[in-house]
Each structure stands twice: as structure tokens, then as C-alpha cells.
Enzyme design. Structure first.
Site, PDB file in Angstrom:
ATOM      1  N   TYR A  60       4.289  16.454 -10.863  1.00 40.99           N
ATOM      2  CA  TYR A  60       4.552  17.112  -9.579  1.00 40.99           C
ATOM      3  C   TYR A  60       3.366  17.987  -9.216  1.00 40.99           C
ATOM      4  CZ  TYR A  60       8.991  16.165  -7.456  1.00 40.99           C
ATOM      5  OH  TYR A  60       9.971  15.575  -6.745  1.00 40.99           O
ATOM      6  N   GLU A  62       3.284  19.956  -5.846  1.00 46.15           N
ATOM      7  CA  GLU A  62       3.494  20.480  -4.481  1.00 46.15           C
ATOM      8  C   GLU A  62       2.450  21.534  -4.156  1.00 46.15           C
ATOM      9  OE1 GLU A  62       7.512  21.842  -4.245  1.00 46.15           O
ATOM     10  OE2 GLU A  62       8.304  19.825  -4.012  1.00 46.15           O
ATOM     11  N   ASP A 239      -3.996   6.955  16.192  1.00 47.20           N
ATOM     12  CA  ASP A 239      -3.338   6.321  15.038  1.00 47.20           C
ATOM     13  C   ASP A 239      -4.099   5.032  14.735  1.00 47.20           C
ATOM     14  OD1 ASP A 239      -1.810   4.954  13.243  1.00 47.20           O
ATOM     15  OD2 ASP A 239       0.097   5.244  14.289  1.00 47.20           O
ATOM     16  N   THR A 265      -3.100   4.585   7.804  1.00 46.94           N
ATOM     17  CA  THR A 265      -2.538   4.166   6.527  1.00 46.94           C
ATOM     18  C   THR A 265      -3.682   3.694   5.639  1.00 46.94           C
ATOM     19  OG1 THR A 265      -2.181   1.939   7.343  1.00 46.94           O
ATOM     20  CG2 THR A 265      -0.313   3.420   7.481  1.00 46.94           C
ATOM     21  N   LYS A 268      -3.647  -0.943   4.606  1.00 45.19           N
ATOM     22  CA  LYS A 268      -3.851  -2.100   5.497  1.00 45.19           C
ATOM     23  C   LYS A 268      -5.297  -2.578   5.330  1.00 45.19           C
ATOM     24  CE  LYS A 268      -0.005  -0.603   8.197  1.00 45.19           C
ATOM     25  NZ  LYS A 268       0.659  -0.207   9.376  1.00 45.19           N
ATOM     26  N   ARG A 274      -0.511   2.245  -1.103  1.00 48.73           N
ATOM     27  CA  ARG A 274       0.352   2.596   0.029  1.00 48.73           C
ATOM     28  C   ARG A 274       0.301   4.109   0.212  1.00 48.73           C
ATOM     29  NH1 ARG A 274       2.453  -2.186   0.967  1.00 48.73           N
ATOM     30  NH2 ARG A 274       3.262  -1.437   2.937  1.00 48.73           N
TER      31      ARG A 274
END
Ligand code: PLP
Length: 659
Positions: A60, A62, A239, A265, A268, A274
Site C-alpha cells: 500500500y 496511499e 483525453d 491510458t 493502448k 493497464r
């Protein structure tokens, strides 16, 4: 035996979960053997996937790395002798301890992204990068969360004309939480019309204008969008989810330094893990966006994905990457021209990127039904060409798309150049032109469907196999290794006796299927009995003679004297429901689906009845209309059904429709 407790599950995947291991093997084979033309997919380098499955997955983290690392070079970020003492002494911005290496890998990914997207006006030091968004949609949501309030107006491209769900679609959060104004393309030119966009913006007064698309294949004029945004006091959000790789390689214009905020992203055209990235040159926007991502939108970042992103960004500095992106666009341009030359209409008039939208409507059936995008995509998939249905200008519902979207990233990554693209264009055009669209009577409107010629489908399938082989995939292994990827010539030698097993799937009954597919009265068979039968071609000629056997335990065996490969492939195609199996009736369709699997060589001792030319007196079977109406097959009159029982299904269906 160790004397300590060991609760770790040690062992390979194949050992601990053979089910998932097998699924992965099948998926890998699919990706190797099919030609994948989904524009948003890439075959990601092994090195990237290695980082994805690394120990960074376990933690983790954060929060964010120290801001100071934004202006550090990669060498400075990787200077452990400086970074680790700094980490120990200066409380970092993370909510968790144990993040000293996570800090470094995230700072490295941010820096690499900043360097790759730097412009003369905005060098890496002046760009703010967030690499934590879990994917494109959360990235866009985080931008909205950071920059505007629920109830404000956003303005993006209409989903049906090329926008994304996150650009204000009523079925997505973007359309539920914000007021939405949409722009589209000019109905005649099918291109963006900046005067029309400006007019909509002046009326709607959006807080954010989104430019960047999911299925509009040309680049926007970023400055024209910025001018409109400025005039109405909106942020401009670019975008570039689809085209980030092209932008890095300089084959698609960059919005960085023009748009207030840029999202993309990473899986792609960038061919990374991802995930998504947000970049801005504005520090005020940066702090809002960072809070929008965490804690606004997400909890713990996926540090393994950030590590993998750092790897893919490193690869993106190379000439190889730049050549790949250029070739990707060249391939798309060439494919678009090829498809047009073969009589297909390319929507938007071409492409300036990695994707092509083909208008499938201009393949028209005898009853006037246009080929739907969904059916076209399904038939292409049966042949091993994977794409998606897509709306194009003029469509009114995402559920009734009249186009398909084809992308070149994956096939270019596999080595496709001019020669392969030309062959692929021919295969796609051959298959689509061989489709015979027709309509069923639906509840609200006619339901479009289509059938395709069996032999064209098989030819395209083997063309796909050859093309895959030509770029280095070994497709010579037999069906035992790839049991789900049948080719026509793989089941058995043409001359050998072959046995196939045909079984029910769920409610679909193998007996009813065979009653349709074979000439004998299969449904008269009792458990354990056999009868002679024939498999006919659609035109009524004999594909194979054989014996059908009903098994006591359920299901049937079909022993055929020859041509087993064609019979197996034909029966599977009948079960799939997309091949023309009747020369006059595209509606003719076998009940199904059923399972048709190869049993291999026939055990001849098992076959207890003699072969015979059987044509049972039943209402319908494949080949009946072929023989009866095309006259290709002489048959014994005594075996033909009596008058009245052989009404053609098309007539029956027409009767239903009239009623
Ligand atoms: N933005 C655009 C333009 C896209 O095309 C996509 C994905 O197709 C997204 C955002 C969303 O990305 P993801 O599917 O990773 O959430």
C-alpha cells in the site's frame, strides 16, 4: 520437514490452480492465432508484464512521493544514497511506511512521462504528472472531481460520434453527475466543425471542454479547442487515451502546454500496463488534480502498475518505439485505402491515426437489410479477426451500431507491414462482401442478422492462419495443443473414417441439431441404436456418408467414411449459426449451440450398420432445398418427403411476418 509453520502457498500456478493455468494457456493461444484489431489493445512486452507481477504488487502506498522529485533528473531520483536518507529524515507524503522504493519508482515514472511529453515551452521540470489513476475512466472522473463541482456543465464529443462514456454519456457517472453539452461532427464532411462547437460552448457555458476521442480517427486542432475554452472560461481537457503512444512518437499532435489538463491510458498505443496518467503544465491545476485522484477518486495506488509504467516509458524513448508508432499509422492509412478500393465505405473519410471505422451498412442483403456492425464483428471474429462494433455518424443508438472499428497497434507490434496489410484488407473485404444480411421480425423493430458463405469463411480463416504464421507465430501445432482453434484441415485425413461426438449444451438438444444437419431421421433413434446417414452441402451434394449413433449416456457419435475435417468444421459452423446452409433461405438455422468434438479415428468394429443413401421423409434438413431447387443432386423419388412437408423455411417465415 521444516520445524516452522509455513502458511505460504508455495508452488507454480499450474500446480496450485491448473484451471486458471489452462485458461491462461487458451487465452495466450487466442492472442497468438487471431489477428487482434481492437484499437485500444496492445500486446505488452514481457518486461512490462514482469514488473506487473513484481513484489511492488504487495504494498500500500496511499499518498504521493515528495514534490521535490518532480524537478530531479532520473539519475538523481535513482540515487539511493540520497533518496533513502531523505526518506528516513523527511517525513514523506505517504500515509504508510515501507514506501521508500515505491517513492522512487513513482518519481521515476513521473519523470519519464514528463520528459517524453516535454515541449520546448514546457520542459520536464515544468510539467506536473500524476501516474496513479487506475485506468482511463477513473482518471477522467478524478479530473472532474478535482476541477469542478457536481452539477456543473461539461462538454464533450457525443458518444455515438466518437466520444467516450466519460465525456458526458447519460449511462456513465459523467452524464449523471454533471450537466452535459455534446458536440458531434458535421453530417456532410463527418469532420469536427469548430464554428459549430464554439456555438454550442457559447450557449452551454461548460466548466470543462473535453477534446480527444474513442472512435473519431483524426486529430483535433488543439489550439482551436483552447481558443473556444478560453472564450467561455472553461478548462480544456485533452483525453489522448488512445493516441498517447502516437503523441510520444510525434505522429499525432500533442496537446501538452495547450490543454489545461491532459489524460491518457497507458495500455493502448503506449503498450504499457493497464492504468492512466494525467499531465498538466499548471501548478494550480496539478494540486487540484492530485487531490482529485487521491483521496478524491481512489485509495491505494497500484504500485506494480506504476513500476510497469516506468518500464514501458523507458521503452518509449527508443527509435524502435517511434518506428512502431509511425508504422501503426501508416498501416491504418494503407488499410483504409485498401478497404475503400475493395468497395467498403470508410466512415469519416479515412484516418489520421491508428484506427479505422468501416461503415458496414453498404453491404446489403437481398431483402434490403444492411449489414450491422455487431454481426460484421461477430463474423470477423469467427474467422479470427477480432474487432468491435462501433457507432458512426448517423447512428442513433449504441445498441444498433452500423460500423466496426479496426485498429492497427497490435498487428503492427507483431510485424505487419505493407504486404500483410494488403492481404488482411482483402481477407476483411472478402468476408464482409460474402455476408448475406437479412432481418428477423423483432418485437420493436426488425432484428438484423447475416449469414456467410461457408467456403469463404474457411478461406479467410486459413488466410488469417497464414498471415499469423508469416509474422512468426508457429501455427503448425495440432488441435491437441490448441483444442479451441480449429482449422478446416486439422481434424483428420480426408480419406480416413473419423468419429465426431455431438453433445447437448444446456437446453440445446444434439438430437434436434442432427435432425436438421443430417439426412436421416435421427430423432427416431433409441439409445444405443445406429442408422446410416449423410451430411449434405448447402447445394445438396454429398459432403460425407456415415453412421449416426445415439449414445446410452446421452449425445451422439457420427462416424463418417471420409471428409471428416470438413464435416467437423461444417457442423461447428452450423452450431455457431452464421453460415449459409441453404441456397434459397438465409433464415435456415440449426437448433443449438451443441458441442462438436473430434473423437479421432473411427473404431470400425463399433459401426454395426451398412452405409446407405438415406433421405428421410422429414420437413427439413440441410441440403434439401439445394437438391430440390438447384437440382444438383439426383435422388430416389421414394425417399423424398411427400408434398406439403417440404415448404421452404423462407416461405414459412414470410408467412409469420405477414400474419
Ligand atoms: N478515454 C478515452 C478516449 C477512451 O477511449 C477510453 C477507453 O476506451 C477511456 C478514456 C477509458 O479508459 P479505461 O477503459 O482504461 O477506463
Amino acid at each position: 520437514m521444516p520445524n516452522h509453520r509455513d502458511f505460504l502457498f508455495r508452488g507454480e500456478l499450474a500446480e496450485l490452480d491448473p484451471d486458471v493455468a489452462e485458461l491462461i494457456r487458451h487465452e495466450t493461444a487466442r492472442q497468438e492465432r487471431y489477428l487482434i484489431m481492437i484499437p485500444s489493445e496492445s500486446t505488452v512486452p514481457q518486461a512490462v508484464r514482469e514488473a506487473l507481477s513484481s513484489s511492488f504488487h504487495n504494498i500500500y502506498a496511499e499518498g504521493y512521493p515528495l514534490d521535490e522529485t518532480r524537478t530531479m533528473s532520473q539519475a538523481e531520483i535513482l540515487d539511493y544514497n540520497a533518496r533513502l536518507p531523505e526518506y528516513r529524515r523527511v517525513a514523506d507524503k505517504r500515509y504508510y511506511k515501507g514506501t521508500e522504493y515505491a517513492d522512487i519508482v513513482e518519481a521515476l515514472a513521473r519523470r519519464r512521462a514528463a520528459e517524453l511529453f516535454a515541449t520546448p515551452q514546457y520542459p520536464a521540470e515544468k510539467l506536473y504528472v500524476n501516474v496513479q489513476p487506475l485506468s482511463g475512466a477513473p482518471a477522467n472522473s478524478a479530473i472532474f472531481t478535482g476541477l469542478i463541482n457536481v452539477g456543473d456543465t461539461i462538454m464533450g464529443m457525443d458518444l455515438l460520434q466518437g466520444g467516450h462514456l466519460t465525456h458526458g454519456s447519460p449511462v456513465a457517472r459523467s452524464g449523471k453527475q454533471y450537466k452535459v453539452a455534446s458536440y458531434g461532427v458535421d453530417p456532410v464532411t463527418e469532420r469536427l466543425d469548430y464554428d459549430a462547437i464554439r456555438k454550442i460552448a457559447l450557449e452551454a457555458r461548460p466548466k470543462i471542454i473535453i477534446a480527444g476521442f474513442t472512435s473519431y480517427p483524426f486529430a483535433p486542432d488543439w489550439q482551436a479547442f483552447k481558443d473556444i475554452a478560453q472564450e467561455v472560461g472553461a478548462y480544456l481537457m485533452a483525453d489522448i487515451a488512445h493516441v498517447a503512444g502516437l503523441v510520444i512518437a510525434g505522429v499525432y499532435p500533442s496537446p501538452v502546454g495547450i490543454a489545461d489538463v491532459v489524460s491518457f491510458t497507458t495500455h493502448k498505443t503506449l503498450a504499457g500496463p493497464r492504468g492512466a496518467v494525467i499531465i498538466t503544465h499548471r501548478s494550480d491545476v496539478s494540486s487540484k488534480v492530485d487531490r482529485g485522484v487521491f483521496p478524491g477518486e481512489q485509495g491505494g495506488p497500484h504500485v506494480h502498475a506504476i513500476a510497469a509504467l516506468a518500464v514501458s516509458l523507458r521503452l518509449a524513448y527508443t527509435d524502435q518505439f517511434k518506428q512502431l508508432q509511425k508504422q501503426t499509422v501508416d498501416n491504418a492509412t494503407r488499410l483504409a485505402a485498401k478497404l475503400e478500393a475493395r468497395g467498403l465505405r470508410v466512415a469519416y473519410g479515412g484516418t489520421g491515426s491508428h484506427m479505422i471505422l468501416v461503415d458496414t451498412k453498404n453491404v446489403v442483403g437481398k431483402d434490403g437489410t444492411p449489414l450491422s456492425g455487431d454481426i460484421a464483428a461477430r463474423i470477423l471474429d469467427l474467422a479470427g479477426i477480432v474487432c468491435n462494433r462501433n457507432t458512426i455518424p448517423g447512428d442513433s443508438s449504441a445498441l444498433r451500431a452500423s460500423g466496426i472499428r479496426l485498429g492497427t497497434p497490435w498487428i503492427t507490434q507483431r510485424g505487419f507491414g505493407d504486404a500483410e496489410i494488403d492481404q488482411l484488407g482483402d481477407l476483411i473485404a472478402d468476408l464482409l462482401h460474402a455476408c448475406e444480411p437479412f432481418s428477423y421480425t423483432g418485437k420493436k423493430r426488425p432484428e438484423p442478422r447475416a449469414k456467410v458463405d461457408f467456403d469463404v469463411l474457411q478461406r479467410v480463416k486459413s488466410g488469417v492462419r497464414d498471415l499469423s504464421a508469416s509474422v512468426g507465430i508457429d501455427t503448425s501445432a495440432g488441435d491437441e495443443d490448441y483444442p479451441h482453434f480449429y482449422y478446416m484441415d486439422r481434424v483428420a485425413d480426408v480419406e480416413d473414417w473419423t468419429t465426431l461426438a455431438i453433445r447437448d449444451i444446456g437446453q440445446a438438444d444434439a438430437g434436434r441439431f442432427l435432425q436438421f444437419a443430417l439426412t436421416s431421421d435421427v430423432q427416431a433413434l433409441k439409445a444405443g441404436e445406429q442408422q446410416p446417414t449423410q451430411v449434405l452441402e448447402a447445394d445438396g451434394s454429398v459432403m460425407a456418408r456415415g453412421v449416426v449413433e445415439r449414445l446410452a449416456e446421452g449425445g451422439y457419435l457420427l462416424h463418417v467414411e471420409s471428409n471428416g475435417s470438413r464435416v467437423a468444421t461444417w457442423l461447428r459452423a452450423l452450431s455457431d449459426g452464421f453460415v449459409l446452409c441453404d441456397p434459397v433461405d438465409p433464415y435456415a438455422k440449426a437448433p443449438g449451440p451443441v458441442d462438436v468434438s473430434s473423437y479421432g479415428q473411427t473404431d470400425r468394429d463399433r459401426v454395426t450398420v451398412q452405409l446407405a443413401d438415406v433421405y428421410a421423409p422429414k420437413a427439413y434438413y440441410v441440403g434439401l432445398n439445394g437438391a430440390q431447387f438447384c437440382g444438383t443432386k439426383p435422388r430416389r423419388a421414394a425417399d423424398l418427403p411427400v408434398d406439403g412437408t417440404r415448404r421452404r423455411r423462407a416461405e414459412v417465415h414470410a408467412g409469420h411476418r405477414a400474419a
